[in-house]
Structure formats: structure tokens, C-alpha cells
Motif scaffolding. Structure first.
Motif, short mmCIF file in Angstrom:
data_model
loop_
_atom_site.label_atom_id
_atom_site.label_comp_id
_atom_site.label_asym_id
_atom_site.label_seq_id
_atom_site.Cartn_x
_atom_site.Cartn_y
_atom_site.Cartn_z
N SER A 159 51.33 45.01 43.53
CA SER A 159 50.72 43.94 43.97
C SER A 159 49.59 43.50 42.77
N ILE A 160 50.19 43.24 41.58
CA ILE A 160 49.31 43.00 40.52
C ILE A 160 48.18 41.79 40.79
N TYR A 161 48.61 40.74 41.78
CA TYR A 161 47.49 39.81 42.09
C TYR A 161 46.12 40.37 42.50
N GLU A 162 46.19 41.65 42.88
CA GLU A 162 44.81 42.32 43.36
C GLU A 162 44.11 42.66 41.99
N GLY A 163 44.65 43.22 41.33
CA GLY A 163 43.87 43.31 39.75
C GLY A 163 43.51 42.06 39.03
N ARG A 164 44.43 41.08 39.20
CA ARG A 164 44.13 39.82 38.49
C ARG A 164 42.79 39.21 39.02
N TYR A 165 42.58 39.09 40.73
CA TYR A 165 41.38 38.79 41.12
C TYR A 165 40.20 39.52 40.59
N LEU A 166 40.39 40.81 40.72
CA LEU A 166 39.15 41.54 39.75
C LEU A 166 38.89 41.22 38.70
N ALA A 167 39.99 41.05 37.80
CA ALA A 167 39.66 40.67 36.38
C ALA A 167 39.02 39.16 36.32
N GLY A 168 39.35 38.27 37.44
CA GLY A 168 38.82 37.04 37.34
C GLY A 168 37.20 37.11 37.61
N ILE A 169 37.04 38.16 38.21
CA ILE A 169 35.23 38.33 38.32
C ILE A 169 34.70 38.49 37.11
N ALA A 170 35.31 39.14 36.23
CA ALA A 170 34.73 39.33 34.82
C ALA A 170 34.54 37.91 34.12
N PRO A 279 44.10 43.77 33.85
CA PRO A 279 44.74 44.18 35.00
C PRO A 279 46.17 44.93 34.37
N ARG A 280 46.45 45.78 35.14
CA ARG A 280 47.80 46.58 34.66
C ARG A 280 48.23 47.14 35.87
N ILE A 281 49.57 47.46 35.61
CA ILE A 281 50.75 48.31 36.65
C ILE A 281 51.05 49.62 36.05
N ASP A 282 50.72 50.60 36.96
CA ASP A 282 51.24 51.95 36.49
C ASP A 282 52.75 51.97 37.23
N TRP A 283 53.56 51.67 36.23
CA TRP A 283 55.02 51.55 36.75
C TRP A 283 55.50 53.33 36.67
N GLY A 284 54.78 54.24 36.08
CA GLY A 284 55.21 55.63 36.18
C GLY A 284 55.27 56.00 37.72
N ILE A 285 54.55 55.45 38.53
CA ILE A 285 54.47 55.87 40.04
C ILE A 285 55.86 55.73 40.65
N TYR A 286 56.16 54.51 40.41
CA TYR A 286 57.62 54.30 41.26
C TYR A 286 58.65 54.88 40.45
N VAL A 287 58.86 54.81 38.87
CA VAL A 287 59.75 55.37 38.50
C VAL A 287 59.82 57.11 38.58
N THR A 288 58.55 57.59 38.70
CA THR A 288 58.63 58.92 39.11
C THR A 288 59.50 59.42 40.61
N GLU A 289 58.71 58.48 41.40
CA GLU A 289 59.25 58.48 42.69
C GLU A 289 60.76 58.51 42.89
#
Length: 390
Positions: A159-170, A279-289
Motif C-alpha cells: 500500500s505505497i499510497y500510505e507512504g506517498r501521503y506522508l511524503a506529501g506532508i513534507a 516513500p519506499r516498499i520493503d519487497w523483502g517481506i513478501y519475497v521472504t514469506e
């Protein structure tokens, strides 16, 4: 992550499905958070025998999307203790028959699980997955797994849109002209969802802010990205953000004395006097799972999506040297509200128009359930205050 034009219409159909959710009670969790339907468990594969394949549209030198995907691969390898010869990467694969070739080469090389990381790969992944039911195929940013009827085919995103919202604050706190610029790849739901969230974050702290968007029609073209960023700067935009893969918007902002918000990578090193945050995604979480599930003989979710609360979405460190005073505090406050469910990014009253002219409105007191029912983004409406320019 290239998307063809047809994806706009597919996402529009998905949006119609989710419209009902705006007028109905929200699900506590989307179906994708628990994985939805999953593959049947198997006996598992010894860790020292498993082979993992990846198909990428670019390579880590893009310092953007594929770079970030590759970090996820490295994270998985370190956590699971796999050797280098257990991982095979196919870089710079186009979204055409070369993807089919790359997938089959990975199968022939003995890969037990294959990750394809660009949207345009999906049709090829589905086709090859049908032919090789004993190999697991995981596709990032797509949407077809839920209806494909294949136990060995999966979609995943964050859900990268959450990170983008926060980056928009900056961005909203930094702008002096109250005019933001956005270097956007394509007019697809994934991109529109992202820049809408970015704008809404900026507007939450600066109600006078507006934003202009220009499309590059490419995911990774540094020359065009730089040209588009410069055009936006010339139009009076003093904070530039992006849904594109290179650091060109950052360096162009630096060269022209304005500020920038990145994506996929911390771009402060490329533009120390311009880049605010990314904003970034930690793809390692899914790939590891997913790889761990193969080792353990457990199910892999058909459709997977996690966000800020799970650590799958995060922000690079704020550039305190240039950020407006109070920015970190404002971001932290909003982040906690997103995690708790108090703040919904696409909350009403909110209205917009799709690239095809379809109007959509979220009433006050309700919100659009982005990525709750499926991992693929579906918000594709350009809201008031945002203008697409040629």
C-alpha cells in the motif's frame, strides 16, 4: 511495472466494484491481508535445495524500482541463508515474448519459485504457470491471480499510497509557491492513486497547495524524466515528486534550486540540497514469506498486500537540513493515525474524474477502500487541485 493502456479500463472496473464499499461498512481487513485463497500446502523443499528466480524489467543500476526489488532479494537471501547459486536473476527483460523466454529459462534452470516484477509480464506468467503447475509464480503489481484458477500463481503489492501521503506532508510544508509538480509514468491507476495520495498529504498541511502532473510515458527514461521535471519547474512548481524509476527528477531539482520527493530509493545522496524524503516498499517481506512457505510446505497467499503498519511501506530518512520545521513531527502524527485506522487517505468529501471522463465522489464520513479487496491499486480519479498538463 509497465502497464498497458488496457489496465486503465481494468482498474476502472475494479473501482466500480470498490464503490460499493464507500457506501457500506468497511471491512476490518481486506481479503488480501490474510492472503485470501491460497495454494495447497506441499511437503516442502529443503532450504539448501531450493532455487529462486526473478524476472526484472530493468537492473539495479536504475537506482529506482529494480534497485529496490533487488534489495528485497538480498534481504530474503540473508534472512534465509541461501547461497548465490540458489538465486537466478533475469535483468532488462522487455514486456514481450522475451519475458516468456526468461520464465522458461528459469524453469529449465530448476527454479522452484519465480518472481516476475513488472506489470506487463503478467500474461506471460499466467501462460507459463499453466504449463508448469509444480513451479510457483509470483507476480508483482498485477491483478489476475484471484480469477486465474491456478494454485501456483500469485499477485503481490504494498500500500505505497500510505507512504506517498506522508511524503506529501513534507512537500506541502516546504513549498513556497504552493505549486507542486509530479513526474508521472503513465495514466494508470497505480500512478494516479499514488500522486493523488501525495497531493492529499500535501493538502492536509497546506490547503492552498495545487499540483501539476506531466506524463513521461515510460517507467525509466532519465532524459525524459529530466525534461518533464524542468518543464514543471518552469511552470512555477518548486517541489517535484515522481512515479518514475531514475534519480533524474532529483538531480534536475537540485540543478534548478527547487526541492524534490523521490520514490523507491533514498535520493538525498543524488541531490543533497533538493531531495526531502522518499516513500519506499520493503519487497523483502513478501519475497521472504513466499520462499519460506516453499521451504516449509505451507500455503502462499493468492493475493498479498501489506502497508505502513506492517513495515512493508516506509519512508527514507527526512533530509532535516532542508525540510521545513516541524515536518518530522507532522509525518509521525499522520503515520500513527494511518496505522491505527483513524486516518484514511482517500476520505470524503473527495471527488475526481478518471482519464476517460468518469466522475466519482466519496461522501463526507466515508472513504475509498484502496487496496483492501485486492492488492492492485484502483483509484484512478484526478481530484480537484490536480491538473494534468501536456
Amino acid at each position: 511495472m509497465k502497464k498497458r493502456i488496457v489496465s486503465v479500463f481494468l482498474c476502472a472496473a475494479m473501482a466500480v466494484t470498490l464503490m460499493a464499499g464507500c457506501g457500506a461498512p468497511a471491512a476490518e481487513t481486506g481479503g488480501n491481508e490474510d492472503g485470501g485463497s491460497s495454494t495447497a500446502a506441499s511437503e516442502g523443499i529443503p532450504k539448501d535445495e531450493i532455487k529462486v528466480g526473478f524476472v526484472h524489467i530493468s537492473d539495479p543500476s536504475d537506482m529506482g524500482y529494480t534497485y529496490n526489488q533487488d534489495l528485497g532479494t538480498q534481504e530474503m537471501q540473508e534472512k534465509l541463508g541461501l547461497s548465490d547459486d540458489q538465486i537466478i536473476n533475469k535483468y532488462n527483460v522487455a514486456e514481450d515474448a522475451s519475458c516468456d523466454t526468461a520464465l522458461r529459462e528459469l524453469v529449465d534452470a530448476g527454479c522452484n519459485i519465480i518472481f516476475a516484477t513488472s506489470f506487463g509480464f503478467e500474461d506471460y506468467v499466467v501462460e507459463v504457470a499453466r504449463e508448469y503447475p509444480d513451479v510457483q509464480f509470483c507476480h508483482a503489481t498485477g491483478y489476475q491471480a484471484a480469477d486465474a484458477g491456478l494454485d501456483n500463481f500469485h499477485n503481490y503489492f504494498a500500500s505505497i499510497y500510505e507512504g506517498r501521503y506522508l511524503a506529501g506532508i513534507a512537500a506541502g510544508m516546504k513549498t513556497e509557491t504552493n505549486k507542486l509538480g509530479y513526474v508521472a509514468a503513465y495514466p494508470f491507476a497505480e500512478v494516479i492513486s499514488g500522486y493523488t495520495a501525495f497531493y492529499l498529504g500535501a493538502k492536509s498541511v497546506n490547503p492552498d497547495v495545487t499540483m501539476e502532473i506531466m506524463y513521461t510515458n515510460s517507467w525509466n527514461d532519465p532524459t525524459v524524466e529530466s525534461q518533464v521535471a524542468k518543464a514543471l519547474i518552469d511552470r512555477g512548481c518548486d517541489v517535484i515528486s515522481q512515479h518514475s524509476d531514475s534519480t533524474a527528477p532529483a538531480t534536475t531539482a537540485e540543478d534548478n534550486g527547487v526541492w524534490q520527493v523521490g520514490y523507491n530509493n533514498d535520493m538525498i545522496e543524488a541531490a543533497p540540497n533538493a531531495s526531502l524524503i522518499s516513500p519506499r516498499i520493503d519487497w523483502g517481506i513478501y519475497v521472504t514469506e513466499a520462499v519460506q512457505a516453499m521451504i516449509d510446505g505451507e500455503e502462499i497467499p493468492t493475493d498479498w498486500c501489506k502497508g505502513l503498519a506492517d513495515g512493508a511501506v516506509y519512508l527514507s530518512p527526512l533530509n532535516e537540513n532542508i525540510a521545513a520545521e516541524g515536518t518530522q513531527e507532522a509525518i509521525d502524527e499522520a503515520a500513527e493515525k494511518i496505522k491505527s485506522g483513524e486516518l484514511h487517505v482517500f476520505a470524503g468529501p473527495l471527488k475526481g474524474v478518471s482519464p476517460e471522463g468518469e466522475e466519482y465522489e466519496v461522501p463526507e464520513g466515508e472513504y475509498y477502500h484502496e487496496q483492501e479487496e485486492a492488492s492492485a491499486p484502483s483509484w484512478l480519479y484526478i481530484v480537484d487541485g490536480c491538473t494534468v498538463v501536456e
